[in-house]
Design a protein around this motif. Structure first.
Motif, PDB file in Angstrom:
ATOM      1  N   ILE A 336      -5.208   5.169   4.210  1.00 44.69           N
ATOM      2  CA  ILE A 336      -5.889   4.214   3.377  1.00 44.69           C
ATOM      3  C   ILE A 336      -4.967   2.830   3.838  1.00 44.69           C
ATOM      4  CG2 ILE A 336      -5.788   2.993   1.165  1.00 44.69           C
ATOM      5  CD1 ILE A 336      -5.908   6.023   0.103  1.00 44.69           C
ATOM      6  N   ASN A 337      -5.660   1.950   4.406  1.00 42.25           N
ATOM      7  CA  ASN A 337      -5.091   0.714   4.528  1.00 42.25           C
ATOM      8  C   ASN A 337      -5.563  -0.500   3.877  1.00 42.25           C
ATOM      9  OD1 ASN A 337      -3.485   1.369   6.995  1.00 42.25           O
ATOM     10  ND2 ASN A 337      -5.347   1.661   8.032  1.00 42.25           N
ATOM     11  N   ILE A 338      -4.844  -1.183   2.957  1.00 42.23           N
ATOM     12  CA  ILE A 338      -5.182  -2.103   2.370  1.00 42.23           C
ATOM     13  C   ILE A 338      -4.435  -3.585   2.694  1.00 42.23           C
ATOM     14  CG2 ILE A 338      -6.207  -0.925   0.383  1.00 42.23           C
ATOM     15  CD1 ILE A 338      -3.593  -1.382  -1.104  1.00 42.23           C
ATOM     16  N   THR A 339      -4.959  -4.627   2.417  1.00 42.62           N
ATOM     17  CA  THR A 339      -4.230  -5.904   2.684  1.00 42.62           C
ATOM     18  C   THR A 339      -3.984  -6.653   1.508  1.00 42.62           C
ATOM     19  OG1 THR A 339      -6.219  -6.948   3.288  1.00 42.62           O
ATOM     20  CG2 THR A 339      -5.025  -5.947   5.062  1.00 42.62           C
ATOM     21  N   ALA A 340      -2.995  -7.746   1.749  1.00 41.93           N
ATOM     22  CA  ALA A 340      -2.777  -8.583   0.510  1.00 41.93           C
ATOM     23  C   ALA A 340      -4.206  -9.370   0.547  1.00 41.93           C
ATOM     24  CB  ALA A 340      -1.593  -9.464   0.990  1.00 41.93           C
ATOM     25  N   PRO A 341      -4.130 -10.025  -0.808  1.00 40.14           N
ATOM     26  CA  PRO A 341      -3.455  -9.889  -2.021  1.00 40.14           C
ATOM     27  C   PRO A 341      -3.367  -8.435  -2.912  1.00 40.14           C
ATOM     28  CG  PRO A 341      -5.275 -11.140  -2.998  1.00 40.14           C
ATOM     29  CD  PRO A 341      -5.347 -10.747  -1.182  1.00 40.14           C
ATOM     30  N   TYR A 342      -2.172  -7.963  -3.242  1.00 37.73           N
ATOM     31  CA  TYR A 342      -2.261  -6.613  -4.008  1.00 37.73           C
ATOM     32  C   TYR A 342      -2.321  -6.895  -5.481  1.00 37.73           C
ATOM     33  CZ  TYR A 342      -0.544  -5.592   0.600  1.00 37.73           C
ATOM     34  OH  TYR A 342      -0.439  -5.368   1.937  1.00 37.73           O
ATOM     35  N   GLU A 343      -3.489  -6.108  -6.114  1.00 34.77           N
ATOM     36  CA  GLU A 343      -3.924  -6.330  -7.418  1.00 34.77           C
ATOM     37  C   GLU A 343      -3.874  -5.204  -7.955  1.00 34.77           C
ATOM     38  OE1 GLU A 343      -7.127  -8.436 -10.642  1.00 34.77           O
ATOM     39  OE2 GLU A 343      -6.803  -8.989  -8.537  1.00 34.77           O
ATOM     40  N   ILE A 344      -3.114  -4.882  -9.210  1.00 35.26           N
ATOM     41  CA  ILE A 344      -3.214  -3.438  -9.798  1.00 35.26           C
ATOM     42  C   ILE A 344      -3.986  -3.618 -11.102  1.00 35.26           C
ATOM     43  CG2 ILE A 344      -1.821  -1.622 -11.079  1.00 35.26           C
ATOM     44  CD1 ILE A 344       0.458  -2.747  -9.160  1.00 35.26           C
ATOM     45  N   SER A 345      -4.808  -2.570 -11.474  1.00 37.57           N
ATOM     46  CA  SER A 345      -5.714  -2.712 -12.613  1.00 37.57           C
ATOM     47  C   SER A 345      -5.841  -1.524 -13.477  1.00 37.57           C
ATOM     48  CB  SER A 345      -7.141  -3.002 -12.253  1.00 37.57           C
ATOM     49  OG  SER A 345      -8.000  -3.054 -13.284  1.00 37.57           O
ATOM     50  N   LEU A 346      -5.455  -1.258 -14.649  1.00 34.28           N
ATOM     51  CA  LEU A 346      -5.609  -0.224 -15.454  1.00 34.28           C
ATOM     52  C   LEU A 346      -6.765  -0.527 -16.201  1.00 34.28           C
ATOM     53  CD1 LEU A 346      -2.470  -0.987 -15.101  1.00 34.28           C
ATOM     54  CD2 LEU A 346      -1.983   1.081 -16.305  1.00 34.28           C
ATOM     55  N   ILE A 347      -7.738   0.690 -16.645  1.00 34.82           N
ATOM     56  CA  ILE A 347      -8.918   0.347 -17.407  1.00 34.82           C
ATOM     57  C   ILE A 347      -8.900   1.721 -18.187  1.00 34.82           C
ATOM     58  CG2 ILE A 347     -11.573   0.267 -17.426  1.00 34.82           C
ATOM     59  CD1 ILE A 347     -11.180  -0.855 -14.340  1.00 34.82           C
ATOM     60  N   GLY A 393       1.019   6.289  -8.763  1.00 34.85           N
ATOM     61  CA  GLY A 393       0.230   7.664  -8.306  1.00 34.85           C
ATOM     62  C   GLY A 393       0.511   8.821  -8.350  1.00 34.85           C
ATOM     63  N   ASP A 394       1.993   9.126  -8.968  1.00 33.36           N
ATOM     64  CA  ASP A 394       2.320  10.348  -9.247  1.00 33.36           C
ATOM     65  C   ASP A 394       1.420  11.252 -10.007  1.00 33.36           C
ATOM     66  OD1 ASP A 394       4.396   9.503  -7.504  1.00 33.36           O
ATOM     67  OD2 ASP A 394       5.914   8.804  -9.078  1.00 33.36           O
ATOM     68  N   TYR A 395       1.279  10.769 -11.358  1.00 36.35           N
ATOM     69  CA  TYR A 395       0.276  11.393 -12.004  1.00 36.35           C
ATOM     70  C   TYR A 395      -1.099  10.696 -11.975  1.00 36.35           C
ATOM     71  CZ  TYR A 395       4.512  12.513 -14.990  1.00 36.35           C
ATOM     72  OH  TYR A 395       5.691  12.842 -15.260  1.00 36.35           O
ATOM     73  N   SER A 396      -2.092  11.621 -12.208  1.00 34.91           N
ATOM     74  CA  SER A 396      -3.581  11.453 -12.300  1.00 34.91           C
ATOM     75  C   SER A 396      -3.898  11.017 -13.863  1.00 34.91           C
ATOM     76  CB  SER A 396      -4.197  12.092 -11.834  1.00 34.91           C
ATOM     77  OG  SER A 396      -4.074  12.442 -10.400  1.00 34.91           O
ATOM     78  N   ASP A 414       1.899   9.996  -0.224  1.00 34.42           N
ATOM     79  CA  ASP A 414       2.968   9.449   0.497  1.00 34.42           C
ATOM     80  C   ASP A 414       2.699   8.103   1.113  1.00 34.42           C
ATOM     81  OD1 ASP A 414       4.152  11.617   0.002  1.00 34.42           O
ATOM     82  OD2 ASP A 414       3.946  12.458   2.003  1.00 34.42           O
ATOM     83  N   GLN A 415       1.562   7.788   1.319  1.00 30.93           N
ATOM     84  CA  GLN A 415       1.061   6.404   1.669  1.00 30.93           C
ATOM     85  C   GLN A 415       1.572   5.251   0.704  1.00 30.93           C
ATOM     86  OE1 GLN A 415      -2.785   5.981   4.149  1.00 30.93           O
ATOM     87  NE2 GLN A 415      -2.962   8.202   3.122  1.00 30.93           N
ATOM     88  N   MET A 416       1.799   5.442  -0.570  1.00 27.00           N
ATOM     89  CA  MET A 416       2.092   4.745  -1.530  1.00 27.00           C
ATOM     90  C   MET A 416       3.363   3.689  -1.219  1.00 27.00           C
ATOM     91  SD  MET A 416       1.130   3.063  -4.312  1.00 27.00           S
ATOM     92  CE  MET A 416      -0.082   3.683  -5.007  1.00 27.00           C
ATOM     93  N   ALA A 417       4.263   4.692  -0.608  1.00 23.38           N
ATOM     94  CA  ALA A 417       5.725   4.104  -0.102  1.00 23.38           C
ATOM     95  C   ALA A 417       5.408   2.865   0.712  1.00 23.38           C
ATOM     96  CB  ALA A 417       6.415   5.064   0.714  1.00 23.38           C
ATOM     97  N   LYS A 418       4.392   2.358   1.134  1.00 22.42           N
ATOM     98  CA  LYS A 418       4.006   1.233   2.112  1.00 22.42           C
ATOM     99  C   LYS A 418       4.154   0.208   1.172  1.00 22.42           C
ATOM    100  CE  LYS A 418       0.517   2.901   4.468  1.00 22.42           C
ATOM    101  NZ  LYS A 418      -0.587   3.004   5.582  1.00 22.42           N
TER     102      LYS A 418
END
Length: 582
Positions: A336-347, A393-396, A414-418
């Motif tokens: 998975i490759n994502i680029t800035a800006p980084y936005e988190i959303s909880l629904i 992302g440890d829990y679903s 493990d890619q979340m560490a980036k």
């Protein structure tokens, strides 16, 4: 009767022992062959020595009757330790290869539920899996499976060898050795194995009761029940002693029967040798001595089987625990490759722990903008740490969505560490140098970069004054440093990692007020360009945040900027004043 043996039931649908035996069967076959050859060399040594000693006491008709046994004695004497050494190398190589793969499989299986251990397992269960159970499986290979196969192979050699000389004697050895390697071990498993399982159960219960009672011994004394406390422990100890005595009594009887069987084998060989070679004048004594002495090295191969078989009841519990673990998920996570800006959303996020079935989060909806500073507050058990695990992302989530740039966080692996760094309540420092601890953030960091991040977190002068500077050992868990210094070193590590999102999970717990404020100021100044998520239980430093969220009973109770909450929420003002001691 065989179906009553616990280890066989455990192995019936096993996916932890049998697959590795099959995978490394060639090495196992070689180790078994060498094990059998070791005992054959030992038996050959005693056979030739016995014949040589008795023959040398008489007048030999030909010098070859002395010379040949001497050569063979030397050959077997050299071959026995050499073959045994090679056998040990092969068998331990076999076991270590299997257990290394076994551990890898175990870690892969545990990793699948690593972050939910606290809800599904107690700490003792995890330590038991990683320590005791792995050790038990290794012992199962080394002390049961391998010796058992060697004994079976040696059993076949003895029966076939003597059967070739005398079919009747071969049948007799088939029966007597069969009792030793089949009947007595099975009897030992069924009788003493059950006692051993009960013994382990009583020991565990005694340990738990004693620990709980000792921890609460003051209550026993204050309530005037100290004698009752002592009687409770004494009675439990008596039950354990009764089981131990019964086991020891059985073991003595079992060992006596094994010795009697060996005596029967020796007497049988003497009688058989007298009949078989008795027609050859006094020469028959040479052969009797040879055959009788050849039996003694075989004792080691057969005598330990009953005790080894009995121990399988302990291994059975380990096998059951391992086979109840989830299967390892070996499928590769796509990159998975994502680029800035980084936005988190909880629904509408909800989460229920599998074991307790308690709904911890009940419909959380939240947006975290790039570069935003968010504080999440709430009392213990409100769901703050669970929310943090969902963000990483440890829990679903049980229902709803937690996304980073539109991708669900539990898909990153493990890619979340980036993208995500975390500082916990007690940052862990490994028992190595300061430089090595810092380079966990960036393995390629040079010395200049290390000093730069130390300067940024205010530790450069302190490290310069240490005897070895960056090469100073931090001691186990970083105990060389104070709590504030450990937090600053953890921050330096994160600055080297340079992830866009940083989560602070109650990082100032246990620090004195002055150190706490200094650590908070360092965090805020050095992470001002990052998206910062700060989980805390009180309001010190909260005015530096862009958004504050209060969670209560799994729901958002208050939300807004510190200024908005101060103006519009009476409860916030009360909490703020209480936190400031006003």
């Amino acid at each position: 009767m065989i179906n009553k043996i616990p280890i066989l039931k455990a192995l019936k649908n096993d996916r932890w022992v049998r697959p590795f035996i099959k995978q490394y069967k060639k090495t196992l076959i070689l180790a078994i062959f060498l094990g059998i050859l070791t005992f054959i060399c030992g038996g050959g040594l005693m056979f030739c020595a016995g014949y040589l000693i008795s023959k040398a006491a008489t007048k030999p008709e030909n010098i070859l009757l002395i010379y040949v046994p001497i050569v063979l004695t030397r050959a077997f004497g050299i071959a026995r330790p050499a073959v045994r050494y090679i056998e040990r190398l092969v068998s331990h190589n076999w076991v270590l290869k299997m257990t290394s793969k076994f551990r890898q499989k175990l870690y892969d299986s545990l990793e699948k539920d690593a972050t939910t251990f606290t809800s599904k397992y107690q700490l003792g269960d995890v330590l038991g899996l990683l320590s005791d159970d792995v050790s038990h499986i290794q012992n199962l290979y080394l002390r049961t499976i391998f010796p058992m196969f060697v004994a079976y192979g040696l059993y076949a050699v003895i029966v076939i060898g003597l059967g070739a000389l005398s079919p009747l004697m071969g049948l007799w050895m088939l029966l007597v050795y069969g009792l030793m390697i089949f009947a007595i071990p099975i009897w030992s498993v069924l009788v003493n194995g059950a006692r051993q399982s009960y013994q382990k159960q009583v020991q565990d219960e005694l340990y738990i009761d004693l620990t709980d009672n000792v921890m609460g011994v003051t209550d026993w004394i204050l309530s005037g029940r100290s004698n009752e406390f002592l009687k409770l422990h004494v009675n439990s100890q008596k039950n354990l002693l009764v089981v131990n005595r019964a086991m020891k009594k059985f073991e003595r009887l079992r060992d006596f029967l094994v010795q009697m069987l060996y005596l029967l084998i020796i007497v049988s060989l003497v009688i058989w040798g007298s009949i078989k070679f008795g027609g050859r004048s006094y020469d028959y004594t040479n052969w009797i001595a040879a055959f009788v002495l050849a039996v003694f090295p075989m004792v080691e191969a057969f005598a330990a089987l009953p005790a080894a078989a009995q121990e399988t009841n302990v291994y059975k519990d380990s096998l059951d625990r391992l086979n109840n673990l989830p299967k390892a998920d070996n499928k590769k996570i796509k990159e998975i490759n994502i680029t800035a800006p980084y936005e988190i959303s909880l629904i509408d996020v909800r989460y229920t722990y599998p074991k307790t079935e308690k709904e911890v989060l009940r419909g959380i909806s939240l947006d975290i903008k790039p570069g935003e500073k968010l504080a999440i507050l709430g009392r213990s058990g409100a769901g703050k740490s669970t929310l943090a695990s969902l963000l990483r992302g440890d829990y679903s989530p049980t229902s709803g969505q937690v996304t980073l740039n539109g991708i669900e966080t539990d898909q990153f692996g493990d890619q979340m560490a980036k993208y995500f760094s975390v500082i916990n309540q007690k940052p862990y420092l490994f028992n190595t140098t300061i430089a090595n601890n810092l380079r966990l953030g960036n393995e390629d960091a040079n010395e200049e970069q290390l000093w730069d991040v130390l300067r940024r977190v205010g530790l450069d002068e302190m490290v310069q004054n240490l005897p070895k500077g960056l090469d100073t050992e931090v001691d186990e868990a970083g105990l060389r440093f104070s709590g504030g210094e450990r937090h600053r070193l953890a921050l330096a590590r994160i600055l080297l990692k340079d992830t866009p999102i940083v989560l602070l999970d109650e990082p100032t717990v246990g620090l004195d007020p002055v150190t706490e404020q200094a650590v908070i100021d360092t965090f805020m100044s050095q992470l001002k360009t990052k998206t910062l998520i700060w989980i805390t239980h009180h309001l010190k430093g909260i005015d530096q945040m862009d958004q504050v969220v209060f969670i209560e009973n799994g729901r958002i109770n208050m939300q807004g900027s510190p200024q908005e909450l101060w103006e519009n929420e009476k409860r916030y003002r009360e909490l703020k004043r209480a936190d400031q001691g006003i």
